[in-house]
Scaffold this motif. Structure first.
Motif, short mmCIF file in Angstrom:
data_model
loop_
_atom_site.label_atom_id
_atom_site.label_comp_id
_atom_site.label_asym_id
_atom_site.label_seq_id
_atom_site.Cartn_x
_atom_site.Cartn_y
_atom_site.Cartn_z
N LEU A 17 36.22 47.73 47.54
CA LEU A 17 37.36 48.63 47.62
C LEU A 17 38.51 48.13 46.75
N THR A 18 38.82 46.84 46.82
CA THR A 18 39.92 46.32 46.01
C THR A 18 39.58 46.38 44.53
N SER A 65 38.52 37.36 42.94
CA SER A 65 39.93 37.03 43.16
C SER A 65 40.85 37.98 42.41
N LYS A 66 40.50 38.31 41.17
CA LYS A 66 41.36 39.18 40.36
C LYS A 66 41.50 40.57 40.95
N THR A 67 40.50 41.02 41.72
CA THR A 67 40.58 42.36 42.28
C THR A 67 41.62 42.46 43.39
N GLY A 68 42.04 41.32 43.95
CA GLY A 68 42.97 41.36 45.07
C GLY A 68 44.32 40.74 44.80
N ARG A 69 44.66 40.61 43.52
CA ARG A 69 45.91 39.92 43.17
C ARG A 69 47.09 40.84 42.92
N HIS A 70 46.82 42.10 42.56
CA HIS A 70 47.91 42.95 42.09
C HIS A 70 47.93 44.29 42.81
N THR A 88 48.28 47.62 45.02
CA THR A 88 47.85 47.97 46.37
C THR A 88 46.73 47.06 46.86
N SER A 89 45.87 46.61 45.93
CA SER A 89 44.74 45.76 46.30
C SER A 89 45.18 44.45 46.94
N TYR A 90 46.35 43.96 46.54
CA TYR A 90 46.89 42.73 47.12
C TYR A 90 47.02 42.87 48.63
N PHE A 91 47.54 44.00 49.09
CA PHE A 91 47.75 44.22 50.52
C PHE A 91 46.44 44.57 51.23
N ILE A 92 45.56 45.32 50.55
CA ILE A 92 44.27 45.65 51.15
C ILE A 92 43.46 44.37 51.37
N GLY A 105 47.05 35.42 44.86
CA GLY A 105 48.17 36.20 44.35
C GLY A 105 49.46 35.43 44.22
N HIS A 106 49.44 34.14 44.57
CA HIS A 106 50.63 33.30 44.48
C HIS A 106 50.42 32.20 43.45
#
Length: 225
Positions: free
Chosen positions: A26-27, A51-56, A58-62, A117-118
């Motif tokens: 999904l991310t 990891s890259k799919t969840g860094r930026h 809306t995906s970050y929050f999902i 993401g940090h």
């Protein structure tokens, strides 16, 4: 006779395997739609890491909103696997080791998720250590359970299938290590695909365990009637 004060928990095992798998896909799709990564088939194009799919965006929050509960579900999943093996009459060190290794693996997943993401040396170390511990210890838990089931007189066939899946996962891991040593240039272009495949296989194993929990009618009693 079924204990009226006990509950079936195969749905917990199903969620433990399904939520991480659905989340990373999904991310990935959300990141594609928002322009953070390019569309591809990551399992062989090796175009982006998990990891890259969840860094930026809306995906970050999902990613964080799904993976932190998934870490808690994983902790419960591995803990109850020890109970399940005991109910099956398995006599193996897996009964002792799996709950504790699963606890560390779940804590590692939570740490990785928090750090993703940090920026900063501390967060980078936390992220790298978390993902390595999560993947390696999860695989070890699955290997221990598979080997224990293979020795069980009733569940030997299922244990063989699970162990074959573990062997495939291990072979892919060894191949990635070999490529990193003998062909680092090629490996750097394909390492993301290895990560996706490895994540897929360990979650498929969890889904197969969910099926066995349901098939064996595994139940746990939480209260006294």
């Amino acid at each position: 006779m079924t204990d009226p004060n006990s509950v079936r928990l195969w749905w917990l095992a199903l969620a433990a395997g399904l939520i991480p798998l659905l989340t990373i896909h999904l991310t990935f799709m959300v990141s594609v739609l928002e322009g953070h990564v390019s569309f591809c088939i990551p399992y062989w194009d090796s175009c982006t890491s998990i990891s890259k799919t969840g860094r930026h965006g809306t995906s970050y929050f999902i990613f964080k909103g799904a993976m932190l509960p998934a870490a808690l579900l994983g902790l419960l999943f591995w803990w109850f696997n020890g109970r399940w093996l005991r109910q099956l009459g398995v006599r193996s060190a897996a009964i002792v080791w799996v709950p504790w290794l699963g606890l560390i693996a779940s804590a590692a997943l939570a740490a990785y998720t928090v750090a993703l993401g940090h920026e900063g040396d501390g967060f980078n170390l936390m992220r790298r250590t978390g993902v390595v511990l999560y993947l390696s210890l999860t695989f070890l838990c699955e290997l221990l359970i598979s080997a224990a089931l293979r020795e069980h007189p009733v569940w030997r066939g299922e244990g063989k299938w699970l162990l074959a899946l573990c062997q495939l996962t291990l072979a892919i891991g060894i191949l990635s290590v070999i490529l990193n040593g003998v062909a680092p240039g090629f490996y750097s272009r394909t390492d993301d695909a290895f990560e996706w495949v490895f994540a897929l296989l360990i979650n498929v194993h969890a889904l197969m365990l969910a099926r066995l929990w349901r098939k064996s009618r595994f139940r746990v009693r939480f209260w006294v009637g």
